[in-house]
Design a protein around this motif. Structure first.
Motif, PDB file in Angstrom:
ATOM      1  N   ARG A  50       0.870 -10.559   3.436  1.00 15.41           N
ATOM      2  CA  ARG A  50       1.876  -9.524   3.719  1.00 15.41           C
ATOM      3  C   ARG A  50       3.299 -10.072   3.588  1.00 15.41           C
ATOM      4  O   ARG A  50       4.002 -10.275   4.582  1.00 15.41           O
ATOM      5  N   SER A  53       9.207  -7.104   2.858  1.00 19.52           N
ATOM      6  CA  SER A  53       9.592  -5.983   1.995  1.00 19.52           C
ATOM      7  C   SER A  53      10.480  -6.494   0.866  1.00 19.52           C
ATOM      8  O   SER A  53      11.432  -7.236   1.094  1.00 19.52           O
ATOM      9  N   GLN A 128      15.958  -8.894  -4.881  1.00 22.88           N
ATOM     10  CA  GLN A 128      14.769  -8.944  -4.063  1.00 22.88           C
ATOM     11  C   GLN A 128      13.930 -10.187  -4.364  1.00 22.88           C
ATOM     12  O   GLN A 128      12.780 -10.265  -4.015  1.00 22.88           O
TER      13      GLN A 128
END
Length: 131
Positions: A50, A53, A128
């Motif tokens: 995970r 974001s 990102q």
């Protein structure tokens, strides 16, 4: 922690308590400042499955934790694993604002990262990419 501001990257990172390949980073009366996950009641390692974001995937796994590795143009590099923790910022009215954010906990530094006075880096780019 003293951090270098970098507008060309998006990663904020500083040395982990167990980093044996990190410099002394002497500034003011403090030297060898390290982030100790075990001493923070709000720290949480980011698992490999995970990533934060905006990060498509981890750069390998570091003991089940989401790894990162970044090489900079001038030749230095850092690597480690990502952590979530709470940051506190003072406000103009004397209050405090807490923000939960992800950042890198360095387990390796080379080049200027090892010899610089500042502890780490804070990336202000809107990219990102974490490396």
């Amino acid at each position: 922690f003293d951090l270098i501001v970098d507008t060309g990257s998006s990663l904020t990172a500083l040395p982990c308590a167990d980093c044996t390949q990190c410099g002394d980073h002497r500034h003011g009366s403090v030297s060898r400042a390290r982030f100790d996950e075990a001493s923070s009641s709000t720290a949480e390692a980011i698992g490999c499955s995970r990533p934060p974001s905006g990060m498509l995937s981890c750069h390998g796994c570091d003991g089940g934790r989401c790894g990162y590795s970044v090489s900079y143009t001038e030749g230095s590099s850092i690597r480690g694993h990502l952590v979530y923790d709470s940051f506190s910022f003072g406000s103009a009215d004397g209050g405090e604002r807490r923000v939960r954010a992800s950042f890198g906990c360095q387990t390796y530094e080379s080049g200027l990262f090892q010899s610089q006075v500042a502890d780490g880096i804070t990336g202000l780019s809107q990219s990102q990419r974490y490396g």
